[in-house]
Design a protein around this motif. Structure first.
Motif, PDB file in Angstrom:
ATOM      1  N   ALA A  33     -46.003 -27.078  36.597  1.00 18.28           N
ATOM      2  CA  ALA A  33     -44.851 -27.968  36.391  1.00 18.28           C
ATOM      3  C   ALA A  33     -43.611 -27.415  37.095  1.00 18.28           C
ATOM      4  O   ALA A  33     -42.839 -28.169  37.693  1.00 18.28           O
ATOM      5  N   LEU A  34     -43.443 -26.103  37.017  1.00 19.39           N
ATOM      6  CA  LEU A  34     -42.302 -25.476  37.697  1.00 19.39           C
ATOM      7  C   LEU A  34     -42.413 -25.653  39.206  1.00 19.39           C
ATOM      8  O   LEU A  34     -41.457 -26.022  39.881  1.00 19.39           O
ATOM      9  N   LYS A  35     -43.627 -25.380  39.708  1.00 19.67           N
ATOM     10  CA  LYS A  35     -43.850 -25.442  41.154  1.00 19.67           C
ATOM     11  C   LYS A  35     -43.667 -26.858  41.674  1.00 19.67           C
ATOM     12  O   LYS A  35     -43.088 -27.082  42.721  1.00 19.67           O
ATOM     13  N   GLU A  36     -44.158 -27.807  40.903  1.00 19.00           N
ATOM     14  CA  GLU A  36     -44.135 -29.203  41.355  1.00 19.00           C
ATOM     15  C   GLU A  36     -42.914 -29.961  40.845  1.00 19.00           C
ATOM     16  O   GLU A  36     -42.865 -31.191  40.933  1.00 19.00           O
ATOM     17  N   GLU A  37     -41.957 -29.222  40.291  1.00 21.24           N
ATOM     18  CA  GLU A  37     -40.726 -29.840  39.785  1.00 21.24           C
ATOM     19  C   GLU A  37     -40.979 -31.001  38.830  1.00 21.24           C
ATOM     20  O   GLU A  37     -40.391 -32.068  38.968  1.00 21.24           O
ATOM     21  N   GLN A  38     -41.851 -30.753  37.874  1.00 17.88           N
ATOM     22  CA  GLN A  38     -42.124 -31.791  36.873  1.00 17.88           C
ATOM     23  C   GLN A  38     -41.108 -31.784  35.733  1.00 17.88           C
ATOM     24  O   GLN A  38     -41.027 -32.731  34.971  1.00 17.88           O
ATOM     25  N   PHE A  39     -40.381 -30.694  35.599  1.00 17.17           N
ATOM     26  CA  PHE A  39     -39.392 -30.642  34.515  1.00 17.17           C
ATOM     27  C   PHE A  39     -38.165 -31.470  34.888  1.00 17.17           C
ATOM     28  O   PHE A  39     -37.803 -31.581  36.052  1.00 17.17           O
ATOM     29  N   HIS A  40     -37.546 -32.032  33.847  1.00 14.19           N
ATOM     30  CA  HIS A  40     -36.313 -32.780  34.064  1.00 14.19           C
ATOM     31  C   HIS A  40     -35.291 -32.344  33.026  1.00 14.19           C
ATOM     32  O   HIS A  40     -35.651 -31.914  31.943  1.00 14.19           O
ATOM     33  N   LEU A  41     -34.029 -32.471  33.377  1.00 17.92           N
ATOM     34  CA  LEU A  41     -32.986 -32.253  32.387  1.00 17.92           C
ATOM     35  C   LEU A  41     -32.385 -33.589  32.014  1.00 17.92           C
ATOM     36  O   LEU A  41     -32.068 -34.407  32.881  1.00 17.92           O
ATOM     37  N   TYR A  42     -32.250 -33.810  30.712  1.00 21.15           N
ATOM     38  CA  TYR A  42     -31.581 -34.994  30.197  1.00 21.15           C
ATOM     39  C   TYR A  42     -30.252 -34.529  29.590  1.00 21.15           C
ATOM     40  O   TYR A  42     -30.124 -33.384  29.147  1.00 21.15           O
ATOM     41  N   TYR A  43     -29.285 -35.440  29.561  1.00 20.34           N
ATOM     42  CA  TYR A  43     -27.953 -35.061  29.083  1.00 20.34           C
ATOM     43  C   TYR A  43     -27.529 -35.933  27.913  1.00 20.34           C
ATOM     44  O   TYR A  43     -27.641 -37.155  27.966  1.00 20.34           O
ATOM     45  N   GLN A  44     -27.083 -35.271  26.853  1.00 20.20           N
ATOM     46  CA  GLN A  44     -26.621 -36.000  25.663  1.00 20.20           C
ATOM     47  C   GLN A  44     -25.123 -35.738  25.458  1.00 20.20           C
ATOM     48  O   GLN A  44     -24.696 -34.588  25.409  1.00 20.20           O
ATOM     49  N   TRP A 258     -27.469 -39.560  18.024  1.00 19.79           N
ATOM     50  CA  TRP A 258     -27.983 -40.858  18.427  1.00 19.79           C
ATOM     51  C   TRP A 258     -26.997 -41.993  18.146  1.00 19.79           C
ATOM     52  O   TRP A 258     -27.138 -43.077  18.690  1.00 19.79           O
ATOM     53  N   LEU A 259     -26.002 -41.749  17.254  1.00 11.94           N
ATOM     54  CA  LEU A 259     -24.959 -42.749  17.046  1.00 11.94           C
ATOM     55  C   LEU A 259     -24.357 -43.163  18.388  1.00 11.94           C
ATOM     56  O   LEU A 259     -24.092 -44.335  18.620  1.00 11.94           O
ATOM     57  N   TRP A 260     -24.156 -42.188  19.259  1.00 16.80           N
ATOM     58  CA  TRP A 260     -23.584 -42.482  20.577  1.00 16.80           C
ATOM     59  C   TRP A 260     -24.689 -42.719  21.593  1.00 16.80           C
ATOM     60  O   TRP A 260     -24.738 -43.745  22.231  1.00 16.80           O
ATOM     61  N   SER A 261     -25.566 -41.741  21.719  1.00 19.19           N
ATOM     62  CA  SER A 261     -26.635 -41.869  22.708  1.00 19.19           C
ATOM     63  C   SER A 261     -27.672 -40.771  22.546  1.00 19.19           C
ATOM     64  O   SER A 261     -27.364 -39.675  22.091  1.00 19.19           O
ATOM     65  N   LYS A 262     -28.892 -41.097  22.926  1.00 15.53           N
ATOM     66  CA  LYS A 262     -29.903 -40.059  23.096  1.00 15.53           C
ATOM     67  C   LYS A 262     -29.621 -39.351  24.413  1.00 15.53           C
ATOM     68  O   LYS A 262     -28.753 -39.768  25.183  1.00 15.53           O
ATOM     69  N   ALA A 263     -30.353 -38.315  24.684  1.00 15.04           N
ATOM     70  CA  ALA A 263     -30.210 -37.629  25.969  1.00 15.04           C
ATOM     71  C   ALA A 263     -30.728 -38.538  27.085  1.00 15.04           C
ATOM     72  O   ALA A 263     -31.755 -39.203  26.919  1.00 15.04           O
ATOM     73  N   LEU A 264     -29.989 -38.585  28.188  1.00 15.96           N
ATOM     74  CA  LEU A 264     -30.303 -39.497  29.288  1.00 15.96           C
ATOM     75  C   LEU A 264     -30.590 -38.729  30.583  1.00 15.96           C
ATOM     76  O   LEU A 264     -29.945 -37.725  30.863  1.00 15.96           O
ATOM     77  N   PRO A 265     -31.531 -39.247  31.381  1.00 13.50           N
ATOM     78  CA  PRO A 265     -31.790 -38.628  32.679  1.00 13.50           C
ATOM     79  C   PRO A 265     -30.655 -38.941  33.654  1.00 13.50           C
ATOM     80  O   PRO A 265     -29.866 -39.850  33.409  1.00 13.50           O
ATOM     81  N   MET A 266     -30.610 -38.227  34.751  1.00 16.10           N
ATOM     82  CA  MET A 266     -29.436 -38.225  35.609  1.00 16.10           C
ATOM     83  C   MET A 266     -28.878 -39.588  36.037  1.00 16.10           C
ATOM     84  O   MET A 266     -27.702 -39.824  35.808  1.00 16.10           O
ATOM     85  N   PRO A 267     -29.663 -40.507  36.597  1.00 22.62           N
ATOM     86  CA  PRO A 267     -28.965 -41.725  37.023  1.00 22.62           C
ATOM     87  C   PRO A 267     -28.348 -42.485  35.842  1.00 22.62           C
ATOM     88  O   PRO A 267     -27.212 -42.936  35.920  1.00 22.62           O
ATOM     89  N   GLU A 268     -29.074 -42.559  34.730  1.00 14.69           N
ATOM     90  CA  GLU A 268     -28.543 -43.246  33.546  1.00 14.69           C
ATOM     91  C   GLU A 268     -27.321 -42.530  32.977  1.00 14.69           C
ATOM     92  O   GLU A 268     -26.402 -43.162  32.477  1.00 14.69           O
ATOM     93  N   TRP A 269     -27.367 -41.217  33.029  1.00 17.50           N
ATOM     94  CA  TRP A 269     -26.233 -40.434  32.515  1.00 17.50           C
ATOM     95  C   TRP A 269     -24.967 -40.750  33.305  1.00 17.50           C
ATOM     96  O   TRP A 269     -23.882 -40.892  32.745  1.00 17.50           O
ATOM     97  N   LEU A 270     -25.087 -40.884  34.610  1.00 19.06           N
ATOM     98  CA  LEU A 270     -23.928 -41.248  35.435  1.00 19.06           C
ATOM     99  C   LEU A 270     -23.411 -42.633  35.053  1.00 19.06           C
ATOM    100  O   LEU A 270     -22.201 -42.833  34.924  1.00 19.06           O
ATOM    101  N   ASP A 271     -24.341 -43.581  34.851  1.00 18.55           N
ATOM    102  CA  ASP A 271     -23.948 -44.921  34.414  1.00 18.55           C
ATOM    103  C   ASP A 271     -23.210 -44.845  33.083  1.00 18.55           C
ATOM    104  O   ASP A 271     -22.208 -45.522  32.875  1.00 18.55           O
ATOM    105  N   TYR A 272     -23.763 -44.034  32.187  1.00 17.18           N
ATOM    106  CA  TYR A 272     -23.167 -43.899  30.859  1.00 17.18           C
ATOM    107  C   TYR A 272     -21.725 -43.383  30.959  1.00 17.18           C
ATOM    108  O   TYR A 272     -20.820 -43.889  30.296  1.00 17.18           O
ATOM    109  N   LEU A 273     -21.536 -42.376  31.816  1.00 12.63           N
ATOM    110  CA  LEU A 273     -20.190 -41.829  32.005  1.00 12.63           C
ATOM    111  C   LEU A 273     -19.232 -42.887  32.569  1.00 12.63           C
ATOM    112  O   LEU A 273     -18.058 -42.918  32.233  1.00 12.63           O
TER     113      LEU A 273
END
Ligand code: C2E
Ligand code: CA
Ligand code: CA
Ligand code: CA
Length: 275
Positions: A33-44, A258-273
């Protein structure tokens, strides 16, 4: 993960989708997963309760699987820690979080910081401050926008090297937060020693606030104690308006949940901001 026997890990998305794998196999999956960049960071988002603005966010690790499910961090971080691969995962997380934070900075959200979870194991070897310094330099992120979330178990340990590393990080301008506060031993002496600026009240106390008054005195005491030590208080796991109302009355500074938001992946997080 639930450890079944010595070598088998069981991870599941829900009770219907339980997969048991050999520890060594899961470790191999993590390496891939590390090698193939399968991990993602979500932002809350973390909100300032006094003005209702997004003040920061927490980076949360996600490991999506082919079927659209996720292996939760709680289910692989323990093995990552005991095997040592957390060093590489942790490095990737820091680099990703700082890079992404620079990204939203350049899009006009310059004051929104990022909080990264750090495992106790990452302090072994003694070079976490160098790593952080290198990544801050490479990404250009101002140190004060990076917060490290540490659990009490780390702070309780009587390790001189950890104290020195935390002092160095603090001197660099990186913020330190104490995560899951209230669940560990809560030896209050360390709060001052470790130069933390924020304390995160564990969601087990927060979620109960909306339901009954039982934990209210406890939360009130935590907030008062934190404030008397000049620490800001973040409540995690805020799920409803009632809880938010209680937290406001108790003088809590920031909230996340969760009242505000769950953690979001990068493109959605930008939209949220953007909203
Ligand atoms: P944590 O640091 O206590 O993170 C908060 C957890 O609460 C997250 O679970 C988050 O998704 C969840 N949460 C947020 N809002 C709410 C809410 O309103 N209600 C409820 N019930 N839960 C909420 P998640 O993402 O599954 O992470 C679990 C744990 O895994 C984290 O607990 C943290 O200890 C660890 N973790 C996550 N990412 C990383 C990472 O990059 N590095 C390390 N070392 N650990 C990580
Ligand atoms: Ca955390
Ligand atoms: Ca927490
Ligand atoms: Ca936790």
């Amino acid at each position: 993960a639930k450890e079944k026997g010595r070598n088998t890990f069981s991870y599941f998305h829900d009770d219907l989708n339980r997969i048991s794998v050999d520890k060594f196999y899961l470790l191999k999956l993590m390496r891939d997963a590390l090698k193939e960049e399968q991990f993602h960071l979500y932002y809350q988002p973390q909100y300032d309760l006094s003005d209702g603005r997004i003040h920061s966010c927490e980076a949360l690790l996600r490991w999506p699987q082919k079927g659209g499910q996720f292996i939760n961090p709680d289910q692989f971080i323990p093995l990552a820690e005991s095997s040592g691969i957390i060093h590489e995962i942790g490095r990737w997380v820091l680099e990703r979080a700082c890079t992404d934070c620079m990204n939203w900075r350049t899009q006009g959200f310059g004051n929104v910081g990022v909080a990264v979870n750090i495992s106790m194991v990452q302090f072994r070897g003694g070079n976490l401050p160098e790593l952080v310094e290198t990544i801050l330099r490479r990404t250009g992120l101002p140190a004060h926008l990076l917060e490290l979330e540490l659990t009490e178990s780390l702070l309780i340990s009587d390790d001189n090297s950890i104290q020195q590393q935390l002092d160095r990080l603090h001197a660099m301008g990186v913020t330190l937060a104490i995560d899951d506060f209230g669940t560990g031993y809560s030896n209050l002496g360390y709060l001052r020693r470790f130069n933390a600026s924020r304390l995160k009240i564990d969601k087990s106390f927060v979620s109960a606030l909306g339901v009954s008054d039982r934990d209210k005195p406890l939360v009130r005491a935590m907030i008062q104690m934190a404030h008397s030590l000049d620490l800001k208080v973040v409540a995690e796991g805020v799920e409803d308006e009632d809880t938010l109302q209680q937290l406001r009355l108790l003088g809590c500074d920031d909230g996340q949940g969760w009242l505000w938001s769950k953690a979001l992946p990068m493109p959605e997080w930008l939209d949220y901001l953007q909203q």
